[in-house]
Design an enzyme around this catalytic site. Sequence first.
Site, PDB file in Angstrom:
ATOM      1  N   PHE A  93       0.935  -1.185   0.000  1.00 17.84           N
ATOM      2  CA  PHE A  93      -0.067  -0.112  -0.170  1.00 17.84           C
ATOM      3  C   PHE A  93       0.899   1.337   0.190  1.00 17.84           C
ATOM      4  O   PHE A  93       1.731   1.331   0.769  1.00 17.84           O
ATOM      5  CB  PHE A  93      -0.801   0.035   1.172  1.00 17.84           C
ATOM      6  N   ASP A 128       2.716  -4.536   8.336  1.00 18.94           N
ATOM      7  CA  ASP A 128       1.334  -3.610   8.557  1.00 18.94           C
ATOM      8  C   ASP A 128       0.310  -4.436   8.478  1.00 18.94           C
ATOM      9  O   ASP A 128       0.236  -5.205   7.540  1.00 18.94           O
ATOM     10  CB  ASP A 128       1.480  -2.730   7.218  1.00 18.94           C
ATOM     11  N   TYR A 171     -10.013   1.587  11.026  1.00 19.73           N
ATOM     12  CA  TYR A 171     -11.244   1.752  10.231  1.00 19.73           C
ATOM     13  C   TYR A 171     -11.506   0.724   9.301  1.00 19.73           C
ATOM     14  O   TYR A 171     -12.755   0.764   8.457  1.00 19.73           O
ATOM     15  CB  TYR A 171     -11.277   2.763   9.808  1.00 19.73           C
ATOM     16  N   LYS A 172     -10.805  -0.457   9.186  1.00 18.73           N
ATOM     17  CA  LYS A 172     -11.389  -1.441   8.163  1.00 18.73           C
ATOM     18  C   LYS A 172     -12.154  -2.343   8.910  1.00 18.73           C
ATOM     19  O   LYS A 172     -13.063  -2.529   9.637  1.00 18.73           O
ATOM     20  CB  LYS A 172     -10.096  -1.875   7.390  1.00 18.73           C
ATOM     21  N   ARG A 215     -12.571  -5.042  -6.431  1.00 17.74           N
ATOM     22  CA  ARG A 215     -12.326  -5.416  -4.987  1.00 17.74           C
ATOM     23  C   ARG A 215     -13.569  -5.575  -4.300  1.00 17.74           C
ATOM     24  O   ARG A 215     -14.337  -4.813  -4.047  1.00 17.74           O
ATOM     25  CB  ARG A 215     -11.284  -4.503  -4.373  1.00 17.74           C
TER      26      ARG A 215
END
Lengths: 419, 419
Positions: free
Chosen positions: B129, B200, B225-226, B378
């Site tokens: 990412f 990560d 927040y995921k 996705r």
Amino acid sequence: MQPRSHFEALDAADPLAGLRQQFSLPPGVIYLDGNSLGVLPTRTAARIAGVVSHEWGEGLIRSWNSAGWIDLAARIGDKIATLIGAGPGEVVAADSTSVNLFKVLAAALRIARENDAQRTEIVSELGNFPTDLYIAQGLADLTGGAVTLKMVEREDILKTLSPRTAVLMLTHVNYKTGAMWDMPAVTQAAHDAGALMLWDLAHSAGAVPVDLRAAGADFAVGCGYKYLNGGPGAPAFVWAHAQHVERFWQPLSGWLGHAAPFAFTPDYQPATGIARYVCGTPPVLSMAALECGVDTVLAAEPLGGLAALRAKSMTLTDAFVAQVEARCAGMGLTLASPRDATLRGSQICFAHANAYEVMQALIARGVIGDFRAPDILRFGFTPLYTQHADVFDAVEHLHAVLSTGEWRDARYAKRNAVT
Amino acid sequence: MQPRSHFEALDAADPLAGLRQQFSLPPGVIYLDGNSLGVLPTRTAARIAGVVSHEWGEGLIRSWNSAGWIDLAARIGDKIATLIGAGPGEVVAADSTSVNLFKVLAAALRIARENDAQRTEIVSELGNFPTDLYIAQGLADLTGGAVTLKMVEREDILKTLSPRTAVLMLTHVNYKTGAMWDMPAVTQAAHDAGALMLWDLAHSAGAVPVDLRAAGADFAVGCGYKYLNGGPGAPAFVWAHAQHVERFWQPLSGWLGHAAPFAFTPDYQPATGIARYVCGTPPVLSMAALECGVDTVLAAEPLGGLAALRAKSMTLTDAFVAQVEARCAGMGLTLASPRDATLRGSQICFAHANAYEVMQALIARGVIGDFRAPDILRFGFTPLYTQHADVFDAVEHLHAVLSTGEWRDARYAKRNAVT
């Protein structure tokens, strides 16, 4: 010493009195701690409820665009800019004051060192708010000593500037005493010494007029949860002068400061302007509360804005000093803030040998200020919501606590306090 | 290809089905984007309203102690620790993933270089990412080139490790493809090469079982927040192995990471343990929402916890692949995630030449996933709230969008999307 009717008359004549209606002040509380945490604006609860239930709950990921979450940093930044003499597109709301300080300090040091390799020193005040000093120490430590922090007493700041000074880092209004630097003069002195000037506006933004561009400052950061009423731990803000902002990256080069964050390219390319000082994804709930808080300050614009707020603040603080010194004479209080209102921010401090216990006793009575080690009673006056009558009432409580020895009660024995 | 009744039967037999009741899912939406922004937990609205109106509004500054705001970073950290194989007191919730990455990357580099001055290289994946790469570039830039970032293709990672490698920095589950590294094996390979291992966990925490200590990892960060459902831009978390955590400061040495923040001393002295990885004052509203989100994952503990969630996730994703490949055969979709569920996280990606437009058309139908450049559809599956019937329904919509050419509608033409 004035009777309560004197203060009531000042409130009745106060053209800013109506601004208090913007806030949800709890009953039975005289809140003199808006310089630690501003009071809840009434608009905030509904806004946050909407962000949670509507924007997040229903909009979900779509709200980054449809609810404008992606624009919050710049939009709130533009609002704050109007309060500190910065231009549109020059400020973003992001991260904490500490994190933002790291960004601008790293940038300032790099500019200074590129201009002159001998300039490796950050100069600051021993009595600066500690996080500013700690962040500078962390950055210095990271450079392995290539950069150093020189901390000196307040009165020695200007004479410490030298050909080794890269950046002078000061907090405009001292957190403990309220003493306020002359921003244009000190900025000029830094520049005369060949140094860059970095201002921390934590106790200034929303409280005193600030004109960063007129002063010729180079970088600034500030706090969202004090006089901007953004809520506990609200995101902070950061400003860089247009001549510096695009010179290179700041080191916390996160994806939302990228020129094209959604291109997902492996190489960092900074966004244009202050947008590159955004790092990661902002905490939207806290950002929304910050915007509500900033709006309470902007609501003063039609009534004269910060100049009017400042005038009221000086009246309040002068009155507090006079009333305390008259009513509580001989009770061990010594003014620890500048007596001249033009030389201080929007707070008044008195030293007292038992300041901790006295403040605890005041808080128990609903008069909320702060203790600051070792012996400071700190009272903040936020002219948006503090009334003149609060001055009278707070001093009556202070008199009662001191005259009766109430502060000696075991309930008020020392433990850690929180700003 | 299975009929809807097949998926309905799976839902009826799903021991985790009741966990969905924890969430406020908007009607008419099939949400397959919990890996971008988790759904709102029902408990969050009331909690946040209480934080705003009661804790902030009435408690004001007192709530730092009385409402436990000062403990949020550690308390939420301890909860997250149970989801990632870390011990109590080893994790704090703070800042953003990007900012936390800067902290641990700086720490890892310093340890590596102190052990062996030749180790100056960060190795990472080109497809990581981007913020991870950008932060590493920012840190490298700050060091003036003393540290470098080497980005290589995924398949070349292990062979790139060398005596110059200071730290291997990888995201456990790839944001774009869902491909998941074998954490113990890769960590061992890094150690065998004399490098430190930094993970990560943005797309792992709350989605797949992670055991940092069993894997012998050195540092980790992750996102709130995921799959942790902490709300838009929720604060992130950071972990450092006990053998490293107190070796020295991390460079973002803000006041709340000080051993005695309220002593207000000018010299930084780090707090014990992971508490030194806290920097500035945390955004309390967003922290409270994060805690509510983490609690939705902890609620699965009596039902088997992450092992059970992972089993359901694999069932969901396997079913989605099978259903798409059967129902949408010949429609230009190519699986872009590992076919073996044990080699991927909780998402499925398909490549399609018109992925952007197809996703826009799906979103217009209420099937919310993500587009990732250049050609990826996705779909995230959060087993806490995604139903088996959602798989069937989503595929029916996908079939409709593709078979009718609906995606060609001008409304779905390309513009930027947001994660």
